[in-house]
Design an enzyme around this catalytic site. Structure first.
Site, short mmCIF file in Angstrom:
data_model
loop_
_atom_site.label_atom_id
_atom_site.label_comp_id
_atom_site.label_asym_id
_atom_site.label_seq_id
_atom_site.Cartn_x
_atom_site.Cartn_y
_atom_site.Cartn_z
N ASP A 265 -20.54 71.80 19.82
CA ASP A 265 -21.63 71.44 18.86
C ASP A 265 -21.87 72.93 17.91
O ASP A 265 -21.97 72.79 16.55
CB ASP A 265 -23.02 71.18 19.32
CG ASP A 265 -23.14 69.61 19.09
OD1 ASP A 265 -22.07 68.72 19.25
OD2 ASP A 265 -24.52 69.20 19.29
N LYS B 77 -17.92 79.56 34.35
CA LYS B 77 -19.28 80.35 34.85
C LYS B 77 -18.74 80.77 36.04
O LYS B 77 -19.57 80.17 37.09
CB LYS B 77 -20.47 79.31 34.69
CG LYS B 77 -21.87 79.99 34.91
CD LYS B 77 -22.18 81.11 33.87
CE LYS B 77 -23.30 81.75 34.35
NZ LYS B 77 -23.65 82.78 33.33
N ASP C 83 -18.99 70.27 25.66
CA ASP C 83 -20.08 69.58 24.81
C ASP C 83 -20.85 70.33 23.95
O ASP C 83 -21.03 70.33 22.78
CB ASP C 83 -20.86 68.69 25.72
CG ASP C 83 -22.05 67.90 24.97
OD1 ASP C 83 -21.55 67.30 23.77
OD2 ASP C 83 -22.96 67.93 25.33
N TYR D 176 -20.62 65.16 33.99
CA TYR D 176 -20.48 63.70 33.41
C TYR D 176 -20.47 62.62 34.42
O TYR D 176 -20.97 61.45 33.99
CB TYR D 176 -19.86 63.57 32.27
CG TYR D 176 -20.41 64.39 30.94
CD1 TYR D 176 -20.38 65.77 30.80
CD2 TYR D 176 -20.85 63.34 30.03
CE1 TYR D 176 -21.08 66.17 29.70
CE2 TYR D 176 -21.13 64.00 28.79
CZ TYR D 176 -21.32 65.35 28.59
OH TYR D 176 -21.79 66.01 27.37
N ASP E 203 -21.59 81.87 28.68
CA ASP E 203 -22.74 82.38 27.85
C ASP E 203 -22.35 83.41 26.87
O ASP E 203 -22.79 83.45 25.83
CB ASP E 203 -23.84 82.81 28.89
CG ASP E 203 -23.26 83.80 30.26
OD1 ASP E 203 -22.20 83.90 30.28
OD2 ASP E 203 -24.15 84.57 30.88
C1 IPM Z 1 -20.18 64.10 22.45
C2 IPM Z 1 -21.61 63.46 22.67
C3 IPM Z 1 -21.43 62.79 23.95
C4 IPM Z 1 -21.00 63.57 24.75
C5 IPM Z 1 -22.76 61.85 24.15
C6 IPM Z 1 -23.16 60.77 22.96
C7 IPM Z 1 -22.61 61.18 25.47
O1 IPM Z 1 -22.38 64.60 22.54
O2 IPM Z 1 -19.09 63.29 22.24
O3 IPM Z 1 -20.17 65.25 22.27
O4 IPM Z 1 -21.94 64.36 25.48
O5 IPM Z 1 -20.07 63.77 25.32
MG MG Z 2 -21.77 66.55 22.02
#
Ligand code: IPM
Ligand code: MG
Length: 368
Positions: free
Chosen positions: A255, A195, A251, A146, A227
């Site tokens: 999710d 990884k 990240d 990032y 993975d």
């Molecule tokens: C998160 C989001 C952010 C990230 C984006 C919006 C830049 O996906 O907070 O997980 O990737 O960190």
């Molecule tokens: Mg995210």
């Protein structure tokens, strides 16, 4: 207690879900007798519209004067929003990344917990959902891919893009310490995800995490390839306690973890620095497709406010009151559309906030 909270309403559903979190905080103020002042701050798309850039020096300056910042989600639809015609470093997300860096918010905590009442919304097989799960993802937030240099240029006649992935040992050490400290207060297990079979940065990650572990031998440390972790999360989520990982893996895995809780609208997050300061936001996005409809799930944002009370203000009882209220509301059958299932009571964003507020007083009365 006198508290000063910065509020970034954000874009898309942001203002709607933040309004409910503030409503809940105001109820906490009344019931537990605190005095909270709210300072409105701009970040993301709203800041681009008002100031031409996604994050101003003024916002950073004002945020630093607050005890903590509560934020809705930022950004818009990349296919239709004018914000995405701008250069990448002028888009909404760039503002968020800069904010994380400027405030040194290196520790991102993302709890993923399956409420018993939401088992039906969990997309996993019944026997897996029935076991439940309760994990905390500890994601490094100010390093890695990032924040490395990037470029797109023609090299030897070929259009070539580069993204640099850098980790320094001290960056790994401080996040590992956080993860072990958190594990000590939970079930005493850390799964460090990397990884290592491919990346040098992962080899350093594993080495430093193993070193830090020698100060936390009461905690069980396991290493897992990313993975495999993605697979284990859907196969055996009950096995995880604390997941420690670098920025990009965190990240993606967070999710995935949020989705198995039933909806991304349930998952809060805290981004903390070395001291008590934190930026608290739902893990999900700004959902521009449903913005303004009043149907978004405010629970992730309300839980983020609870995390702020716990981590920034040490108000454990107040934080727990919010969490209990949410558990009760779900038990009573109230659902926003994203977690709706048969025979439940569908409510909108505001109604969900109201139901949670009502139960905060009840929890308070029960405590007395
Ligand atoms: C998160 C989001 C952010 C990230 C984006 C919006 C830049 O996906 O907070 O997980 O990737 O960190
Ligand atoms: Mg995210």
């Amino acid at each position: 207690m006198q508290l000063k909270i910065g509020v970034i309403k954000g874009d898309g559903i942001g203002p709607e879900i933040v309004a409910e979190a503030i409503k809940v905080l105001r109820r906490i103020e009344q019931v537990y007798n605190h005095n909270i002042t709210y300072e409105s701050l701009l970040l993301g798309g709203a800041s681009i519209d008002a100031c031409g850039v996604p994050l101003t020096e003024e916002t950073v300056f004002q945020a630093k004067k607050c005890d903590g910042v509560l934020m809705g989600s930022i950004g818009g639809d990349p296919n239709s929003s004018a914000w995405y015609q701008l250069e990448p470093d002028r888009r909404p997300e760039a503002g968020l990344l800069k904010m994380r860096k400027e405030l040194n918010l290196f520790a991102n905590l993302r709890p993923a917990f399956l409420y018993p009442a939401l088992k039906n919304a969990c997309p996993l097989r019944e026997e897996i959902a029935n076991q439940g799960f309760d994990m905390m993802i500890v994601r490094e937030l100010t390093g890695g891919l990032y924040f490395g240099k990037r470029s797109t240029e023609v090299i030897n006649g070929v259009l070539t893009a580069k993204d640099e992935l850098i980790y320094q040992e001290n960056e790994i050490r401080r996040i590992a310490i956080r993860a072990f400290e958190i594990a000590r207060k939970r079930r005493g297990k850390v799964c460090s995800v990397d990884k290592v079979n491919v990346l040098d940065s992962s080899r350093l990650w594993r080495k430093i995490v193993t070193e830090v572990h020698s100060d936390y031998l009461d905690v069980v440390l396991e290493h897992m390839l990313v993975d495999n972790c993605a697979m284990q999360l859907v196969k055996n989520p009950a096995d995880f306690d604390v997941i420690l990982t670098e920025n990009m893996f965190g990240d993606i895995l967070s999710d995935e973890a949020s989705m198995i809780t039933g909806s991304i609208g349930m998952l809060p997050s805290a981004s903390l620095n070395e001291s008590k300061f934190g930026l608290y936001e739902p893990s999900g996005g700004s959902a521009p497709d449903i913005a303004g409809l009043g149907i978004a799930n405010p629970i992730a944002t309300i839980l983020s406010a609870a995390m702020m009370l716990r981590y920034t203000f040490d108000l454990e009882q107040e934080a727990a009151a919010i969490e209990t209220a949410i558990t009760e509301v779900l038990k009573a059958g109230y659902r926003t559309i994203d977690i709706m299932s048969e025979e439940k009571i569908q409510v909108n964003t505001v109604q969900m906030g109201d139901e949670i507020c009502k139960r905060i007083e009840k929890t308070y009365r029960m405590e007395r």
